[in-house]
Scaffold this active site. Sequence first.
Site, PDB file in Angstrom:
ATOM      1  N   ALA A 144       0.868  -1.176   0.000  1.00 37.01           N
ATOM      2  CA  ALA A 144       0.000   0.000   0.000  1.00 37.01           C
ATOM      3  C   ALA A 144       0.900   1.219   0.000  1.00 37.01           C
ATOM      4  CB  ALA A 144      -0.886  -0.005   1.240  1.00 37.01           C
ATOM      5  N   LYS A 145       0.298   2.373  -0.324  1.00 34.43           N
ATOM      6  CA  LYS A 145       1.129   3.576  -0.374  1.00 34.43           C
ATOM      7  C   LYS A 145       1.715   3.876   1.006  1.00 34.43           C
ATOM      8  CE  LYS A 145      -0.419   5.714  -4.595  1.00 34.43           C
ATOM      9  NZ  LYS A 145      -1.801   5.692  -5.077  1.00 34.43           N
ATOM     10  N   ARG A 146       1.080   3.327   2.043  1.00 35.09           N
ATOM     11  CA  ARG A 146       1.611   3.594   3.384  1.00 35.09           C
ATOM     12  C   ARG A 146       2.626   2.524   3.827  1.00 35.09           C
ATOM     13  NH1 ARG A 146      -3.342   1.881   3.289  1.00 35.09           N
ATOM     14  NH2 ARG A 146      -3.828  -0.096   4.303  1.00 35.09           N
TER      15      ARG A 146
END
Length: 296
Positions: free
Chosen positions: A257-259
């Site tokens: 995920a982007k995180r």
Amino acid sequence: MTQVAFPLHLVTRFAPSPTGRLHIGHGYSALQAYDLARKSKGRFLLRIEDTDVTRCRPEYTQGIFEDLAWLGLDWDGVVIQSERLGAYDAALERLKGLGVAYPCFCTRGDIARELAASLHAPHGADGPLYPGTCRALGADERRERMARGDPHSWRLDMGAALARTGPLCWHDDAAGDVPVDPDALGDLIVKGRDRPASYHLAVVVDDADQGVTHVVRGRDVFASTHAHRTLQALLGLPTPVYRHHPLVVDAQGQRLAKRSAGLSLAELRDAGWEGAALAADIRAGRFPLGIGLSEA
Ligand code: GLU
């Protein structure tokens, strides 16, 4: 006579949303689309899908350009969705004109309550389908609520849409010919109440306007293609060939995920990785840091 091995007009694209920095999964997806185009002397395009005004940020758009260039990619054109809202509005108007879109006044809470009360809520690829509450509204009530300015989204009436188009099919490189399944997404949103355009409608309009012949993207959006094919048929747009590639997962098998900390291309660059070397490894299926491709 010259022998042409691949269609010269092959056009692919990479279409990230600037809601965070790109990670290795985006790098994999971009390289898949890029290599398919370049191997056939076709064109590789970029599209910035920035219609989610609450989550997109200009610095992430800048990051997309930087990260792709760092991997050694170049592109033959860029489209920024926030500059094209008129094209999506026009497409929505056409759907309304065909009688296949209806305003939906339901909040998330209304839908959750409706689903909880129904014994057999049909499920699609992303969970329970919209129960169709506002599809059933009478013309007078609809008109009244619109005149009152009640907040609403617009949904595609999937049943009416397919009644109009007849049975449809799309082609996936791996899955072959796939018949459109109306229950994959049900009556999907074609214009959100708080967004200037919906992902589904914007993608279809832009793939056509950019002349995309091959859509290369992750398997996470496989089910969306049922909706995209339907919208293409309604709007008289050409249908690209699809290639839904496996997803890149971390050491625990979770989708990146982007995180996901430490796995963004920017972080790898800061940690001393070299873009061309990383791109070569990804192409060879050698992912760093315990990362791999999902089976499914
Ligand atoms: N913006 C979408 C995403 O980042 C693109 C999906 C697509 O390629 O159609 O998932």
